[in-house]
Design an enzyme around this catalytic site. Structure first.
Site: not given
Lengths: 426, 429
Positions: B67, B70-71, B142
């Site tokens: 993840h 991905e950012h 997040e």
């Protein structure tokens, strides 16, 4: 570009809107009822569609109705509530497969209309009362629905901002009504309200799909007829500009603070500078290239989300962000700086062109879904305007830097709401 | 380029495998404004133990790194790719799941330019220590956001009850602690191992000319120098069939309690048609038991145990799977007991009639038609199916073939108390 052709037909007691398109594998039927938002009616209006869909004369038990929907190739039926400006809107949505794409050619659209008519006009009634058992069950569910807002902190903080900001105005009411007003609703008084709503509400029927206008009109006039009416207008709300910003902090057991800031834009859908306001919002906080995202998230690493959105019919703009409790002052400071920059015209031509391109894209994409298309078209009903989607795109394209600066200077900061988990935000 | 036609659905699909191994699919949608494209790698949060490209030993990477990657892929030396997309009138996004990382855009103009941007940004990583550190603040927020979300906590709590060893039990974003260990070198190691074209799929759906688009992708890929890549070695620890924990109750700042009952899946080694059939049969079984037209649902609703937040779902991937049933309730203990009773009762033969089954199948077929109105659904689901060697367009014929016997034998086999688990969230005292 294929701007969708909406045809409007005056029917008895409502307007029919037909949009013929062969884009979809399903057809969509939406029934909308609009009335001024009032404390007296809002909770009844939240309960009414739930009662109608859960028990009708032909399908007194939900199970039977749901089995019928399954039989119709999983037609979906759901009800929805919305606040738009000072209005409360009830929607019934049916989406039903187009048999052209099924191995079974039995026509389905007419069945969808019959179902809608059954639910709207033939409720499960004895004497002058809805079914008592249904009412009790649905009241219980409504209470849980109202309460559930508390458990979703993003929704909760947004609802609290509106409550604080619009105190004393109808818009402060929650879309699902008031918990304290649920108990007073009875099978009798809700039935009275049902009759009243179908006599007085402004009603619209939308049909989108691979349909023929003539067939739709025929089915609608056969199955749905009501008294003609003159829709009620909500009284204009005079809002005084605050002499001081209203700052509200609420403490709860949360890990992340929720920062919600409300502004009065003093511009509504249908006003000449509405399109300018849209472009303003796009540069300020609507997208991932906007000032809020870049400065609160990308540069300062304070948040995962930082965005703004408009409430077009009420003339509000809301900023929302989730931040560490201790970063309140810094985040509020950065957001104020971005607003000041907008008021001074401190944005590049590139930001302007980029924003127009992205808004244009967003509108065109919205038109690709039947529900998105209906949302856009329904603006005209709420605002009593006749703005075509093409005009929207053209007007937005013409917006200038000067207009944006003028618009920015009309916007007033009203309320800052912070849901915080600690004293650090003090 | 291969062309596949689906007569009943009136759709056409174009496919080509590039020389470097990249699978490309194009589904033209006439009448739509929007083109939607996803570029997906078969790499998600569960792939945390593997042999990095060019090495021989297994490594275990920090939780949440897929993840995080991905950012970070959106950031380049000369700025942010989001900016590039919005200059071209597109909206871009990405998501990481247990098994996939997808990058996507949608746009109604300049499709070819946007497609080029999508492919090129995913294929040119740029990670620096400085930007990696900066991202920790953003992802930290997040993670905190999800920590406050009771539905997410309930869902993950249940997965953690069901799975003892499998990395599916690790939160996709990791924890604030685990991401603190992420460095640019780790990111490159993951990137080089999992972002080779032969581990990826590009799907484009919209009002496009398939010939032209395929040609563009072909030229784009031919200009890049990719060496053939050995098969990726991933490692997963053995996982018992039984649920790890029977029950977990969490206290949170909520007013209404929540309850979710889970069943740990069997046959999580399936792929292809076998998996498709199993997955759809399980979905039909849950529909029969808990759908809004079922007697059981009606009873639960009448007894005030559920409200309209009640839902059920089945997930199956390589190495893990689960069914989940539940929602908000004023009586979480009674609800979990009743759901388990309903499940157990479903094991006996004769629970379902042919009529009920036919209705459930019709409902699913209609839902599929509704779903393929959506370009997003088509691209994302097609990719998920393809990574599991299934074909999205086999859904309707497979559904049509499901019999009462299939449902009964699946119920008999998969439903077992030892694979049940319960997760509840209750208000803090």
């Amino acid at each position: 570009m294929n701007a969708s052709e909406e045809r409007m037909i005056e029917m008895q007691g409502y307007k029919l809107h037909v949009i013929e398109t062969n884009k979809y594998k399903t057809n969509t039927i939406v029934w909308r009822m609009k009335a001024p938002l009032t404390k007296e009616d809002v909770t009844k209006r939240a309960l009414l569609p739930q009662v109608l869909q859960s028990s009708s004369a032909k399908y007194p038990a939900t199970t039977k109705l749901r089995a019928h929907l399954d039989e119709l190739y999983g037609a979906t039926l759901f009800v929805d509530l919305a606040k738009k400006g000072e209005y409360h809107i009830i929607s019934f949505l049916i989406e039903i497969a187009n048999e052209k794409f099924l191995s079974d050619p039995a026509p389905l659209l007419k069945k969808g209309f019959e179902l809608l008519a059954e639910i709207l006009t033939k409720p499960n009634v004895s004497g002058s009362s809805f079914d008592k058992e249904t009412i009790e069950k649905e009241k219980r569910t409504l209470k849980q629905r109202i309460q559930s807002v508390y458990d979703d902190k993003m929704r909760y903080s947004n609802a609290r901002l509106i409550e604080e900001m619009c105190k004393g105005e109808p818009y402060a009411l929650q879309v699902n009504g008031d918990l304290e007003d649920v108990d007073a609703i009875t099978a009798e008084n809700l039935y009275d309200y049902y009759k009243k709503a179908f006599l007085e509400d402004e009603m619209d029927l939308y049909v989108v799909g691979d349909v023929k206008e003539e067939d739709v009109r025929k089915a609608a006039s056969e199955l749905l007829q009501f008294e003609n009416r003159t829709p009620k207008q909500a009284p204009e709300q005079e809002v005084q500009k605050r002499s001081e910003v209203n700052e509200v902090k609420e403490h709860q057991d949360v890990k992340q603070g929720k920062l919600n800031i409300g502004y009065r834009t003093n511009i509504k859908y249908g006003d000449p500078d509405y399109f300018t306001l849209q472009v303003f919002n796009g540069i300020f906080g609507g997208f991932s290239h906007s000032k809020l995202f870049i400065n609160v998230r990308e540069k300062a690493s304070l948040a995962y989300y930082a965005a703004s959105r408009l409430e077009s019919h009420k003339g509000l703009m809301m900023v929302m962000s989730g931040i560490d409790n201790k970063n309140y002052d810094q985040a509020v400071g950065i957001i104020h700086e971005q607003m000041e920059a907008m008021k001074k015209g401190d944005f590049t031509d590139e930001e302007l062109t980029q924003t127009k391109a992205v808004i244009r894209n967003q509108i065109l994409e919205t038109l690709d879904t039947s529900r998105g298309l209906l949302e856009i078209l329904y603006h005209n009903v709420v605002a009593q305007t006749d703005i075509k989607i093409d005009d929207w795109l053209t007007e937005m394209g013409k917006v200038t830097r000067d207009q944006i600066v003028q618009t920015a200077n009309k916007i007033d900061l009203d309320t800052i709401y912070f849901l915080t988990g600690s004293e650090a935000g003090e | 380029m291969e062309q596949i036609t689906f007569d009943q659905l009136k759709e056409e699909l174009f496919h080509e495998k590039m020389a470097n191994g990249l699978e490309v699919y194009i589904l033209p949608k006439k009448g739509f404004n929007k083109t939607y494209a996803t570029f997906t790698t078969k790499y998600g949060s569960v792939d945390n133990t593997f042999v990095p490209l060019g090495k021989n030993e297994f490594v275990k990477v920090p939780d949440g790194i897929a993840h995080f990657l991905e950012h970070k892929l959106f950031e380049k030396e000369d700025g942010d790719v989001f900016q590039q997309f919005s200059k071209q009138g597109a909206s871009a996004n990405a998501f990481t799941s247990f098994t996939r990382t997808a990058y996507l855009f949608s746009s109604t103009a300049d499709v070819e330019k946007n497609l080029e941007t999508l492919i090129d940004f995913v294929q040119s990583p740029y990670f620096s220590e400085k930007t990696v550190e900066k991202e920790k603040g953003i992802i930290g927020q997040e993670i905190t956001m999800y920590d406050d979300n009771p539905d997410w906590r309930l869902y993950f709590g249940l997965i953690q009850n069901l799975y003892q060893n499998h990395p599916v039990r690790i939160d996709i974003a990791g924890t604030i602690e685990s991401i603190s260990h992420i460095t640019k070198d780790w990111l490159y190691e993951c990137y080089n191992t999992f972002y080779h074209p032969s581990n990826m799929l590009l799907f484009i759906v919209g009002p496009v000319d398939p010939e032209k688009i395929m040609n563009q992708v072909r030229n784009n890929q031919a200009a890049k120098d990719y060496k053939d890549m050995p098969e990726i070695k991933r490692k997963f620890e053995d996982e018992p069939q039984a649920a790890a924990e029977k029950k977990q109750v969490m206290q949170m700042n909520v007013q209404t309690p929540k309850c979710l009952v889970g069943i740990k899946a069997l046959h999580v080694d399936q792929t292809g048609r076998e998996m498709l059939k199993n997955e759809l049969t399980m979905n039909v079984l849950l529909d029969l038991l808990f759908g809004k037209s079922s007697d059981y649902y009606y009873e639960l609703y009448n007894d005030g145990l559920v409200d309209d937040s009640f839902s059920y779902d089945y997930t199956q991937e390589q190495g893990f799977g689960f069914a989940m049933v539940g929602g908000d309730t004023n009586n979480p203990d009674q609800l979990s007991e009743r759901i388990q009773k309903i499940l157990i009762a479903a094991k006996s033969k004769g629970t379902f009639t042919d009529e009920q089954l036919e209705r459930a199948k019709k409902k699913k077929i209609g839902a599929f038609l509704r779903a393929i109105n959506s370009p997003e659904y088509i691209a994302n689901q097609f990719t998920r199916y393809a990574f599991n060697e299934m074909d999205l367009f086999d859904v309707v014929p497979t559904l049509e073939g499901i019999t009462i016997k299939d449902v009964e034998s699946l119920a008999e086999e998969v439903i077992a108390e030892e694979r049940f688990s319960v997760c509840q969230i209750v208000p803090k005292k």
